[in-house]
Design a protein around this motif. Structure first.
Motif, PDB file in Angstrom:
ATOM      1  N   ASP A   1      30.109  13.467  -3.954  1.00 35.89           N
ATOM      2  CA  ASP A   1      28.800  14.119  -3.812  1.00 35.89           C
ATOM      3  C   ASP A   1      27.998  13.490  -2.679  1.00 35.89           C
ATOM      4  O   ASP A   1      27.447  14.184  -1.822  1.00 35.89           O
ATOM      5  CB  ASP A   1      27.987  14.004  -5.111  1.00 35.89           C
ATOM      6  N   TRP A   2      27.901  12.167  -2.678  1.00 39.89           N
ATOM      7  CA  TRP A   2      27.151  11.453  -1.637  1.00 39.89           C
ATOM      8  C   TRP A   2      27.711  11.770  -0.252  1.00 39.89           C
ATOM      9  O   TRP A   2      26.964  12.055   0.677  1.00 39.89           O
ATOM     10  CB  TRP A   2      27.204   9.942  -1.892  1.00 39.89           C
ATOM     11  N   TYR A   3      29.034  11.726  -0.145  1.00 39.53           N
ATOM     12  CA  TYR A   3      29.675  11.928   1.152  1.00 39.53           C
ATOM     13  C   TYR A   3      29.296  13.285   1.749  1.00 39.53           C
ATOM     14  O   TYR A   3      28.879  13.369   2.899  1.00 39.53           O
ATOM     15  CB  TYR A   3      31.201  11.814   1.012  1.00 39.53           C
ATOM     16  N   TRP A   4      29.447  14.344   0.951  1.00 34.08           N
ATOM     17  CA  TRP A   4      29.212  15.685   1.490  1.00 34.08           C
ATOM     18  C   TRP A   4      27.736  16.017   1.626  1.00 34.08           C
ATOM     19  O   TRP A   4      27.369  16.874   2.431  1.00 34.08           O
ATOM     20  CB  TRP A   4      29.959  16.729   0.671  1.00 34.08           C
ATOM     21  N   LYS A   5      26.885  15.361   0.876  1.00 35.69           N
ATOM     22  CA  LYS A   5      25.450  15.611   1.005  1.00 35.69           C
ATOM     23  C   LYS A   5      24.799  14.758   2.078  1.00 35.69           C
ATOM     24  O   LYS A   5      23.841  15.187   2.719  1.00 35.69           O
ATOM     25  CB  LYS A   5      24.753  15.349  -0.345  1.00 35.69           C
ATOM     26  N   GLU A   6      25.306  13.534   2.284  1.00 39.33           N
ATOM     27  CA  GLU A   6      24.586  12.607   3.157  1.00 39.33           C
ATOM     28  C   GLU A   6      25.372  12.041   4.332  1.00 39.33           C
ATOM     29  O   GLU A   6      24.764  11.611   5.314  1.00 39.33           O
ATOM     30  CB  GLU A   6      24.061  11.432   2.323  1.00 39.33           C
ATOM     31  N   ALA A   7      26.673  11.978   4.263  1.00 42.78           N
ATOM     32  CA  ALA A   7      27.418  11.238   5.285  1.00 42.78           C
ATOM     33  C   ALA A   7      28.252  12.108   6.219  1.00 42.78           C
ATOM     34  O   ALA A   7      28.387  11.782   7.399  1.00 42.78           O
ATOM     35  CB  ALA A   7      28.332  10.215   4.600  1.00 42.78           C
TER      36      ALA A   7
ATOM     37  N   PRO B   1      29.707  14.514   8.875  1.00 44.95           N
ATOM     38  CA  PRO B   1      29.195  15.282  10.015  1.00 44.95           C
ATOM     39  C   PRO B   1      29.487  16.770   9.819  1.00 44.95           C
ATOM     40  O   PRO B   1      30.444  17.145   9.135  1.00 44.95           O
ATOM     41  CB  PRO B   1      29.973  14.742  11.213  1.00 44.95           C
ATOM     42  N   GLU B   2      28.680  17.595  10.421  1.00 49.37           N
ATOM     43  CA  GLU B   2      28.803  19.034  10.252  1.00 49.37           C
ATOM     44  C   GLU B   2      30.175  19.560  10.684  1.00 49.37           C
ATOM     45  O   GLU B   2      30.703  20.494  10.087  1.00 49.37           O
ATOM     46  CB  GLU B   2      27.705  19.732  11.069  1.00 49.37           C
TER      47      GLU B   2
END
Length: 173
Positions: free
Chosen positions: A81-87, A89-90
């Motif tokens: 969750d953290w990775y895809w929401k905050e870390a 790149p597009e």
């Protein structure tokens, strides 16, 4: 005469050392670096290495390749969750093969568009997770305790595994 032979041998050895140093400097070979992370540090290590992995992935095709045992999602869903929401790149995408599971279906409902999971019927049951993150190969065992992570920094091995993953992904259509 002995001194002359020693001087001659020394000269040959010095020439050989010089030539070997030139070869070593021009060679792309690098000794693989292997890191073992025990259960207590797996999640912390994933957070710590995130930026390193991202930079390495983006130097290639921008795709995080591999396969995963669904138990990784069960134990480390917070990191995902953290990775895809905050870390993430597009432009980075994740393309993994996985076991079919209710946990993975729930994760799909979160609609992380860049996170693409395919269920590979010919693959049987994965009992560990393997990621190809640029020049890094990351293996994580979460099926049974003690969990652990092994990271191998080896461009050659990573290249070959990435090519294998691409081939399987392409065959699956």
């Amino acid at each position: 005469k002995e001194q002359e032979r020693l001087d001659q041998n020394r000269s040959v050895v010095e020439q050989a050392i010089g030539e070997l140093q030139k070869i070593a400097k021009s060679s792309a070979f690098a000794i693989p670096k292997i890191v073992y992370i025990p259960e207590d540090d797996v999640e912390r290590y994933c957070y710590k290495q995130t930026q390193v992995w991202i930079e390495s992935i983006m130097r290639y095709d921008g795709i995080w390749w591999g396969f995963q045992d669904h138990t990784y999602v069960e134990h480390y869903g917070g990191y995902i969750d953290w990775y895809w929401k905050e870390a993430a790149p597009e432009k980075l995408r994740l393309q993994l093969l996985s076991n079919q599971s209710d946990v993975e279906r729930q994760m799909k409902r979160k609609k992380f568009q860049q996170r693409i999971i395919r269920f590979w019927k010919k693959g049987g049951q994965f009992t560990a997770t393997l990621w190809v993150n640029g020049d890094y190969v990351v293996m994580i065992s979460t099926r049974q305790k003690p969990y652990y992570l092994i990271e191998i920094h080896d461009a050659l091995l990573a290249h070959n595994l990435r090519e294998m993953c691409k081939g399987i992904w392409k065959e699956m259509g």
